[in-house]
Design an enzyme around this catalytic site. Structure first.
Site, PDB file in Angstrom:
ATOM      1  CG  HIS A 139      -2.163  -0.845   1.116  1.00 45.07           C
ATOM      2  ND1 HIS A 139      -2.914  -0.584   1.897  1.00 45.07           N
ATOM      3  CD2 HIS A 139      -2.314  -1.850   0.197  1.00 45.07           C
ATOM      4  CE1 HIS A 139      -4.182  -1.629   1.709  1.00 45.07           C
ATOM      5  NE2 HIS A 139      -3.812  -2.333   0.399  1.00 45.07           N
TER       6      HIS A 139
ATOM      7  CD  GLU B 282      -2.098   4.041   3.326  1.00 47.75           C
ATOM      8  OE1 GLU B 282      -1.515   3.607   2.456  1.00 47.75           O
ATOM      9  OE2 GLU B 282      -3.288   3.902   3.788  1.00 47.75           O
TER      10      GLU B 282
ATOM     11  CB  CYS C 226      -6.691  -0.760   5.223  1.00 49.44           C
ATOM     12  SG  CYS C 226      -5.110  -1.169   5.234  1.00 49.44           S
TER      13      CYS C 226
ATOM     14  CB  CYS D   2      -2.202   1.564   6.282  1.00 50.38           C
ATOM     15  SG  CYS D   2      -1.459   0.729   4.660  1.00 50.38           S
TER      16      CYS D   2
END
Lengths: 158, 158
Positions: free
Chosen positions: B66, B68, B96, B99
């Site tokens: 992801h 992040e 999410c 993260c």
């Protein structure tokens, strides 16, 4: 001590949860040997280990370098696929929220952990972090995992 | 259209939240251009961008890739330190659970996100996933982020 080890080895049924958790424990010991908090993880798919990881947050200066994250990434790399529905993750310590979130995204078939993490385990926030299809088992070789962690933290204090 | 873009640019105060979120949006556009769900993130420390990331889960077959996670890992690598207490993460979409769990471990000073994620945002589980010292702001360039996501998913359907 050798006879005890041989005895322990003979007592573990190959391809059982205990057998695979023992492999994760070996990885946790590797972490301890490198000065990392001892947590180890493997991903098993159709009785083959397709991903391994141990905690490397210190060495890599990276909080995301948890044993589970490494094992999941390695397994996905091996399969060339993001989803691990047919796989089981064995990890010596209860996953944290970050790792449970990653497990959710993989739609992992099953998670087996050893010792509970009373402070940072994901179940302290919500078991619903995992995908509803993911089976969960715990307590496998929990005492061995806990002892490894206790020995590590005791060693830091002396 | 150019004059509008210039106009937008001139309206954004340098070093404001909007300015930095715009940089994260450029990364989200990069993700879209590569066929990835468009989410971008940057880590800012003392007004300098020290980490960048955009969603690469498809290309890397890796759910942990992801925006992040990539930006946090890059920032830690840059600083040679696991903790990012003096830093701000700008991310175009609400993090999410995975993260947010990573953000917890970094003890990040501040998180600023754009659009809310009604399905998978961490606040749907618990805001307490973040470290108690981490400040949280949202809604920065949210409409631009949402539009990018909508355009991407519409494009997939046609």
């Amino acid at each position: 001590m050798v006879s005890e080890q041989v005895g322990t080895f003979l007592m573990i049924n190959p391809l059982s949860d205990e057998f695979f958790m023992q492999q994760a424990l070996y990885l946790a010991e590797q972490a301890a040997a490198e000065g990392e908090i001892p947590v180890g993880a493997i991903v098993v798919c159709r009785q083959r280990i397709i991903g391994k990881g141990y905690n490397q947050t210190q060495r890599l200066h990276d909080v995301t370098a948890h044993a589970e994250m490494m094992a999941l990434t390695a397994a996905s790399e091996y399969l060339g696929a993001k989803y691990l529905a047919d796989c089981t993750l064995y990890v010596t310590l209860e996953p944290c929220v970050m790792c449970a979130g990653a497990i959710f995204w993989t739609q992992l078939g099953r998670v087996v952990f050893g010792a509970a993490d009373e402070k940072r385990g994901f179940t302290k926030i919500s078991k619903a972090i995992l995908h509803p299809k993911t089976l969960l088992a715990d307590g496998i070789l929990a005492e061995e995992s806990r002892r490894l962690l206790l020995d590590f933290f005791r060693g830091l204090r002396t």
